[in-house]
Design a protein around this motif. Structure first.
Motif, PDB file in Angstrom:
ATOM      1  N   ASP A 162      46.465  27.808  56.658  1.00 36.28           N
ATOM      2  CA  ASP A 162      45.089  28.263  56.485  1.00 36.28           C
ATOM      3  C   ASP A 162      44.119  27.269  57.094  1.00 36.28           C
ATOM      4  O   ASP A 162      44.404  26.075  57.201  1.00 36.28           O
ATOM      5  CB  ASP A 162      44.773  28.471  55.006  1.00 36.28           C
ATOM      6  N   ARG A 163      42.952  27.741  57.475  1.00 36.39           N
ATOM      7  CA  ARG A 163      41.910  26.918  58.068  1.00 36.39           C
ATOM      8  C   ARG A 163      41.041  26.315  56.959  1.00 36.39           C
ATOM      9  O   ARG A 163      41.025  26.818  55.836  1.00 36.39           O
ATOM     10  CB  ARG A 163      41.043  27.762  59.002  1.00 36.39           C
ATOM     11  N   PRO A 164      40.308  25.262  57.268  1.00 31.73           N
ATOM     12  CA  PRO A 164      39.383  24.711  56.254  1.00 31.73           C
ATOM     13  C   PRO A 164      38.338  25.726  55.808  1.00 31.73           C
ATOM     14  O   PRO A 164      37.937  25.751  54.644  1.00 31.73           O
ATOM     15  CB  PRO A 164      38.758  23.511  56.965  1.00 31.73           C
ATOM     16  N   ARG A 165      37.906  26.567  56.742  1.00 35.77           N
ATOM     17  CA  ARG A 165      36.917  27.583  56.394  1.00 35.77           C
ATOM     18  C   ARG A 165      37.504  28.604  55.412  1.00 35.77           C
ATOM     19  O   ARG A 165      36.849  29.022  54.458  1.00 35.77           O
ATOM     20  CB  ARG A 165      36.419  28.276  57.661  1.00 35.77           C
ATOM     21  N   THR A 166      38.771  28.995  55.635  1.00 46.05           N
ATOM     22  CA  THR A 166      39.416  29.951  54.736  1.00 46.05           C
ATOM     23  C   THR A 166      39.609  29.348  53.354  1.00 46.05           C
ATOM     24  O   THR A 166      39.410  30.014  52.328  1.00 46.05           O
ATOM     25  CB  THR A 166      40.756  30.388  55.327  1.00 46.05           C
ATOM     26  N   SER A 167      39.992  28.067  53.299  1.00 45.67           N
ATOM     27  CA  SER A 167      40.149  27.408  51.998  1.00 45.67           C
ATOM     28  C   SER A 167      38.821  27.293  51.273  1.00 45.67           C
ATOM     29  O   SER A 167      38.758  27.407  50.039  1.00 45.67           O
ATOM     30  CB  SER A 167      40.763  26.019  52.202  1.00 45.67           C
ATOM     31  N   ASN A 168      37.750  27.054  52.038  1.00 48.13           N
ATOM     32  CA  ASN A 168      36.432  26.971  51.416  1.00 48.13           C
ATOM     33  C   ASN A 168      35.992  28.302  50.826  1.00 48.13           C
ATOM     34  O   ASN A 168      35.413  28.370  49.735  1.00 48.13           O
ATOM     35  CB  ASN A 168      35.416  26.486  52.444  1.00 48.13           C
ATOM     36  N   LEU A 169      36.275  29.396  51.558  1.00 47.75           N
ATOM     37  CA  LEU A 169      35.905  30.724  51.057  1.00 47.75           C
ATOM     38  C   LEU A 169      36.792  31.165  49.899  1.00 47.75           C
ATOM     39  O   LEU A 169      36.366  31.966  49.062  1.00 47.75           O
ATOM     40  CB  LEU A 169      35.973  31.755  52.182  1.00 47.75           C
ATOM     41  N   ALA A 170      38.028  30.692  49.846  1.00 49.08           N
ATOM     42  CA  ALA A 170      38.943  31.097  48.769  1.00 49.08           C
ATOM     43  C   ALA A 170      38.683  30.364  47.472  1.00 49.08           C
ATOM     44  O   ALA A 170      39.176  30.772  46.419  1.00 49.08           O
ATOM     45  CB  ALA A 170      40.390  30.867  49.208  1.00 49.08           C
ATOM     46  N   GLY A 171      37.905  29.281  47.514  1.00 41.18           N
ATOM     47  CA  GLY A 171      37.634  28.540  46.288  1.00 41.18           C
ATOM     48  C   GLY A 171      36.688  29.273  45.362  1.00 41.18           C
ATOM     49  O   GLY A 171      35.903  30.122  45.787  1.00 41.18           O
ATOM     50  N   ALA A 172      36.774  28.935  44.089  1.00 42.31           N
ATOM     51  CA  ALA A 172      35.895  29.571  43.106  1.00 42.31           C
ATOM     52  C   ALA A 172      34.460  29.086  43.269  1.00 42.31           C
ATOM     53  O   ALA A 172      34.223  27.970  43.740  1.00 42.31           O
ATOM     54  CB  ALA A 172      36.396  29.275  41.693  1.00 42.31           C
ATOM     55  N   LYS A 173      33.523  29.916  42.909  1.00 43.29           N
ATOM     56  CA  LYS A 173      32.121  29.572  43.030  1.00 43.29           C
ATOM     57  C   LYS A 173      31.755  28.533  41.971  1.00 43.29           C
ATOM     58  O   LYS A 173      32.042  28.710  40.779  1.00 43.29           O
ATOM     59  CB  LYS A 173      31.246  30.823  42.855  1.00 43.29           C
ATOM     60  N   THR A 174      31.144  27.463  42.427  1.00 49.55           N
ATOM     61  CA  THR A 174      30.747  26.391  41.505  1.00 49.55           C
ATOM     62  C   THR A 174      29.425  26.738  40.834  1.00 49.55           C
ATOM     63  O   THR A 174      28.569  27.402  41.435  1.00 49.55           O
ATOM     64  CB  THR A 174      30.606  25.061  42.258  1.00 49.55           C
ATOM     65  N   PRO A 175      29.209  26.291  39.604  1.00 49.44           N
ATOM     66  CA  PRO A 175      27.938  26.592  38.934  1.00 49.44           C
ATOM     67  C   PRO A 175      26.786  25.806  39.534  1.00 49.44           C
ATOM     68  O   PRO A 175      26.976  24.868  40.320  1.00 49.44           O
ATOM     69  CB  PRO A 175      28.196  26.174  37.476  1.00 49.44           C
ATOM     70  N   HIS A 176      25.600  26.181  39.180  1.00 52.75           N
ATOM     71  CA  HIS A 176      24.398  25.517  39.674  1.00 52.75           C
ATOM     72  C   HIS A 176      24.312  24.096  39.130  1.00 52.75           C
ATOM     73  O   HIS A 176      24.887  23.752  38.084  1.00 52.75           O
ATOM     74  CB  HIS A 176      23.154  26.320  39.251  1.00 52.75           C
ATOM     75  N   VAL A 177      23.572  23.264  39.880  1.00 45.66           N
ATOM     76  CA  VAL A 177      23.447  21.867  39.472  1.00 45.66           C
ATOM     77  C   VAL A 177      22.738  21.747  38.123  1.00 45.66           C
ATOM     78  O   VAL A 177      23.112  20.923  37.271  1.00 45.66           O
ATOM     79  CB  VAL A 177      22.702  21.077  40.562  1.00 45.66           C
ATOM     80  N   ASP A 178      21.732  22.564  37.891  1.00 39.97           N
ATOM     81  CA  ASP A 178      20.970  22.519  36.643  1.00 39.97           C
ATOM     82  C   ASP A 178      21.546  23.411  35.552  1.00 39.97           C
ATOM     83  O   ASP A 178      20.873  23.682  34.552  1.00 39.97           O
ATOM     84  CB  ASP A 178      19.517  22.932  36.914  1.00 39.97           C
ATOM     85  N   PHE A 179      22.778  23.901  35.750  1.00 44.07           N
ATOM     86  CA  PHE A 179      23.377  24.789  34.756  1.00 44.07           C
ATOM     87  C   PHE A 179      23.723  24.013  33.494  1.00 44.07           C
ATOM     88  O   PHE A 179      24.258  22.903  33.557  1.00 44.07           O
ATOM     89  CB  PHE A 179      24.633  25.451  35.323  1.00 44.07           C
ATOM     90  N   GLN A 180      23.388  24.583  32.347  1.00 44.82           N
ATOM     91  CA  GLN A 180      23.693  23.987  31.056  1.00 44.82           C
ATOM     92  C   GLN A 180      24.614  24.912  30.280  1.00 44.82           C
ATOM     93  O   GLN A 180      24.384  26.122  30.225  1.00 44.82           O
ATOM     94  CB  GLN A 180      22.415  23.732  30.242  1.00 44.82           C
ATOM     95  N   GLY A 181      25.659  24.346  29.721  1.00 38.94           N
ATOM     96  CA  GLY A 181      26.613  25.143  28.962  1.00 38.94           C
ATOM     97  C   GLY A 181      26.021  25.679  27.680  1.00 38.94           C
ATOM     98  O   GLY A 181      24.881  25.375  27.308  1.00 38.94           O
ATOM     99  N   GLU A 182      26.818  26.494  26.991  1.00 38.20           N
ATOM    100  CA  GLU A 182      26.347  27.104  25.758  1.00 38.20           C
ATOM    101  C   GLU A 182      26.194  26.045  24.669  1.00 38.20           C
ATOM    102  O   GLU A 182      26.933  25.060  24.621  1.00 38.20           O
ATOM    103  CB  GLU A 182      27.327  28.183  25.304  1.00 38.20           C
TER     104      GLU A 182
END
Length: 280
Positions: free
Chosen positions: A123-143
């Protein structure tokens, strides 16, 4: 709970305060007698306690009685033809035997085999980047935890004199409310309403052109309509439209194949720049 006034037993017919003897002997005025008269009942005759107002919330669609003559009558050929259910065309029944209509709503999306070269490629680096899970926002606060933990400083704190004074309930004097009985002056009893007050006291009139509910909700079909024969043009318009089947319309053997030129294509710098995710 603090309560004021006499003790009241709810659900009884007893008065809250006793009625004075003078109030029981006083004679009402003409205006008071006029206002105390009940509203006129417009449901008279056969419309009293109508079934549609008792079982269907006032809707005029009731179940009416069928006369014995109507039960013994024989339907004409036209009425029998109109009472028959609509039949689906022959082409519609032929679609039931196709598995594409039973499992994929008529769309042909086959499952293809993956080649050995595609399984062994890196796989290419671009494909690995797209296959990764979406990271939360920097200012995201948990419950937040439901349990509120009291700090040790709050446990050892001492209340101030101001908070202690505010914590006391408000003091109220006994019977600190208005008497429900008050005297009506003689000038108010003998007052005559003005023309404007009489005009405002009139009931709202029905708009012009208003029509009352129809007494007979049944829409009767005339004899000429029962014996009518459809023309050639009406029969032509009544025939269903026969369209092509989904297998022929949606069939495209090359729909899921990627062209060789697309595999060897190189994206431009602008396209690569737009494909980068937004960094927040």
């Amino acid at each position: 709970m603090t309560s004021f006034g006499p003790r009241v037993m709810w659900g009884t017919q007893n008065m809250l305060w006793p009625i004075a003897g003078s109030a029981l002997k006083v004679q009402p005025s003409t205006r008071v007698v006029e206002l105390s008269s009940p509203k006129k009942n417009f449901q008279t005759g056969a419309q009293i306690n109508r079934l549609q107002y008792m079982y269907s919330c006032g809707r005029p669609s009731i179940v009416w009685q069928v006369s014995p003559l109507a039960r013994k009558a024989e339907a004409s050929e036209r009425v029998t033809f109109l009472a028959s259910t609509k039949q689906a065309p022959k082409e519609f029944h032929d679609k039931k035997d196709r598995p594409s209509f039973e499992y994929s709503c008529g769309r042909s999306s086959p499952i293809w085999d993956v080649t050995d070269g595609a399984k062994a490629c890196d796989d290419r680096p671009r494909t690995s980047n797209l296959a990764g899970a979406k990271t939360p926002h920097v200012d995201f606060q948990g419950e937040k935890l439901i349990e509120s933990i009291v700090t040790p400083a709050a446990r050892k704190a001492k209340i101030t004199a101001r908070l202690e004074s505010l914590s006391f309930p408000k003091e109220r004097l006994d019977r600190q409310f208005r008497d429900p009985q008050w005297k009506v002056t003689r000038s108010t009893k003998t007052a005559v309403a003005s023309n404007r007050n009489l005009e405002l006291s009139k009931t709202k009139a029905l708009p012009e052109g208003y029509q009352f509910n129809r007494d007979d909700p049944e829409a009767r079909v005339s004899r000429s309509a029962r014996r009518a024969l459809a023309s050639v043009r009406i029969n032509e318009l009544a025939t269903p439209i026969i369209r092509a089947t989904m297998d022929h319309v949606q069939f495209d053997p090359d729909a899921f194949l990627v062209k060789e030129t697309a595999m060897k294509a190189v994206c431009s710098k602008r396209t690569e720049e737009l494909s980068q995710p937004i960094v927040r």
